[in-house]
Design an enzyme around this catalytic site. Structure first.
Site, PDB file in Angstrom:
ATOM      1  N   ASP A   1       0.824  -1.217   0.000  1.00 43.17           N
ATOM      2  CA  ASP A   1       0.000   0.000   0.000  1.00 43.17           C
ATOM      3  C   ASP A   1       0.856   1.265   0.000  1.00 43.17           C
ATOM      4  OD1 ASP A   1      -2.348  -1.329  -0.039  1.00 43.17           O
ATOM      5  OD2 ASP A   1      -2.796  -1.097   2.089  1.00 43.17           O
TER       6      ASP A   1
ATOM      7  N   LYS B   1      -3.823   3.285  -3.212  1.00 40.06           N
ATOM      8  CA  LYS B   1      -5.077   3.780  -3.810  1.00 40.06           C
ATOM      9  C   LYS B   1      -5.035   5.285  -4.055  1.00 40.06           C
ATOM     10  CE  LYS B   1      -7.840   0.222  -1.599  1.00 40.06           C
ATOM     11  NZ  LYS B   1      -7.077  -0.098  -0.395  1.00 40.06           N
TER      12      LYS B   1
ATOM     13  N   MET C   1      -7.458   9.018   9.297  1.00 37.32           N
ATOM     14  CA  MET C   1      -8.088   9.498   8.062  1.00 37.32           C
ATOM     15  C   MET C   1      -9.018  10.680   8.354  1.00 37.32           C
ATOM     16  SD  MET C   1      -9.003   5.784   6.402  1.00 37.32           S
ATOM     17  CE  MET C   1      -9.791   5.194   7.880  1.00 37.32           C
TER      18      MET C   1
HETATM   19  C1  LIG Z   1      -6.364   3.444   5.964  1.00 36.31           C
HETATM   20  S1  LIG Z   1      -5.766   3.935   7.537  1.00 36.31           S
HETATM   21  C2  LIG Z   1      -4.737   2.563   7.870  1.00 36.31           C
HETATM   22  C3  LIG Z   1      -4.318   2.449   9.303  1.00 36.31           C
HETATM   23  C4  LIG Z   1      -3.332   1.323   9.549  1.00 36.31           C
HETATM   24  N1  LIG Z   1      -3.904   0.048   9.216  1.00 36.31           N
HETATM   25  C5  LIG Z   1      -2.795   1.305  10.967  1.00 36.31           C
HETATM   26  O1  LIG Z   1      -3.072   0.362  11.724  1.00 36.31           O
HETATM   27  O2  LIG Z   1      -2.050   2.222  11.299  1.00 36.31           O
HETATM   28  C6  LIG Z   1      -4.632   5.208   7.095  1.00 36.31           C
HETATM   29  C7  LIG Z   1      -4.522   6.284   8.150  1.00 36.31           C
HETATM   30  O3  LIG Z   1      -3.672   5.871   9.205  1.00 36.31           O
HETATM   31  C8  LIG Z   1      -2.976   6.988   9.722  1.00 36.31           C
HETATM   32  N2  LIG Z   1      -1.530   6.751   9.601  1.00 36.31           N
HETATM   33  C9  LIG Z   1      -0.951   5.600   9.244  1.00 36.31           C
HETATM   34  N3  LIG Z   1       0.395   5.679   9.346  1.00 36.31           N
HETATM   35  C10 LIG Z   1       0.663   6.931   9.777  1.00 36.31           C
HETATM   36  C11 LIG Z   1       1.861   7.631  10.091  1.00 36.31           C
HETATM   37  N4  LIG Z   1       3.062   7.066   9.992  1.00 36.31           N
HETATM   38  N5  LIG Z   1       1.753   8.913  10.533  1.00 36.31           N
HETATM   39  C12 LIG Z   1       0.557   9.497  10.655  1.00 36.31           C
HETATM   40  N6  LIG Z   1      -0.605   8.889  10.360  1.00 36.31           N
HETATM   41  C13 LIG Z   1      -0.561   7.617   9.941  1.00 36.31           C
HETATM   42  C14 LIG Z   1      -3.453   8.214   8.957  1.00 36.31           C
HETATM   43  O4  LIG Z   1      -4.551   8.757   9.665  1.00 36.31           O
HETATM   44  C15 LIG Z   1      -3.914   7.584   7.659  1.00 36.31           C
HETATM   45  O5  LIG Z   1      -4.853   8.386   6.995  1.00 36.31           O
END
Ligand SMILES: C[S@@+](CC[C@H](N)C(=O)[O-])C[C@H]1O[C@@H](n2cnc3c(N)ncnc32)[C@H](O)[C@@H]1O
Length: 261
Positions: free
Chosen positions: A34, A56, A167
């Site tokens: 991803d 995506k 998100m």
């Molecule tokens: C589709 S969700 C997936 C979350 C992921 N499965 C998790 O457990 O962290 C994506 C969101 O996770 C958050 N996110 C993921 N990694 C991040 C990072 N390194 N720094 C800040 N936000 C992050 C943001 O809010 C982003 O829009």
């Protein structure tokens, strides 16, 4: 027989990957990854593995999701070790469970490898623990956006001690307004942690009343709650005396909680 491993890539730093995930990447035949998987993690993939960037693009999510499902099946028919690599933990948003169900229903052998979710790791590495005795006894992880046509139930979350919103950057002003509408104080501290755990991490601290005044870019984790105030102390001095004294910052809230009981 091929196995499809649905693997969490953690929040960004490669040393936050699980040992199991790193071992699988080192022997993978094919990897579908991803957009949020960092370059540092991708470097751990076996040289010569077949790579598919399936991040995506905004507006094309459904089309790309169907393509991912097709590609997973195609890879499983051609390779023994297929890795579906997803940011954070694979079952925290990001449709990991939908992919799992799709594959199981078609008779594929699926293995799940949990990852370190950004929901807790990104705040804590920025100095914001999601719970703290006397300050926050619980937390909720909520999506800032839902499927088209559905609204998030902010009334149900407005009074959770710590709200961790993923998100949520694009909708942050509406989210803050809804939380206030449902009774959360305008002075409640809010933090946005952009690109958490990476060298490009940026932290913006504000209040629910002033969310509209700050500039924030996705991806970011939004944290709403009194625990945000701990950051100043935790980042300033990590010695044990200062940690013990942190609870004093919150005395009015503790008194209120005792009266309510
Ligand atoms: C589709 S969700 C997936 C979350 C992921 N499965 C998790 O457990 O962290 C994506 C969101 O996770 C958050 N996110 C993921 N990694 C991040 C990072 N390194 N720094 C800040 N936000 C992050 C943001 O809010 C982003 O829009």
């Amino acid at each position: 027989m091929s196995t499809i491993h649905i693997v969490g890539a953690g929040p960004g730093r490669a040393d936050l990957l699980t040992v199991r995930a790193a071992r699988l990447l080192a022997r993978a035949d094919a990897v579908l990854f991803d957009r949020l998987v960092s370059a540092e993690v991708l470097e751990l993939i076996r040289p010569g593995a077949e790579l598919h960037d399936v991040g995506k693009e905004e507006g094309r999510q459904e089309e790309i999701q169907s393509r991912i499902l097709e590609l997973l099946e195609d890879c499983a028919q051609r390779h023994e070790t297929v890795v579906r690599l997803k940011g954070g933990d694979p079952m925290v948003f990001g449709r990991g469970a939908e992919e799992w169900l799709h594959l199981v229903e078609r008779g594929y052998d699926v293995d799940i490898v949990p990852g370190v979710s950004s929901a807790v790791s990104v705040p804590e590495m920025a100095g914001i623990p999601v719970t703290y005795r006397g300050v926050a006894a619980g937390f909720a992880v909520v999506a800032g956006q839902r499927m088209a046509g559905r609204c998030q139930e902010w009334a149900a979350y407005a009074h959770v001690d710590t709200l961790v919103i993923l998100m949520g950057v694009a909708q942050r002003v509406e989210i803050a307004a809804c939380l206030r509408l449902h009774g959360r104080s305008a002075e409640t501290p809010v933090a946005f942690i952009e690109k958490g755990t990476t060298v490009r991490e940026r932290v913006v601290v504000t209040t629910l009343a002033e969310v509209a005044d700050v500039d924030v870019n996705a991806p970011a984790v939004m944290v709403v709650g009194e625990v945000v105030r701990l950051r100043e102390k935790l980042r300033e001095r990590a010695d044990s005396d200062s940690l013990v004294n942190l609870a004093r910052l919150f005395e009015p809230r503790e008194t209120h909680a005792r009266q309510a009981c």
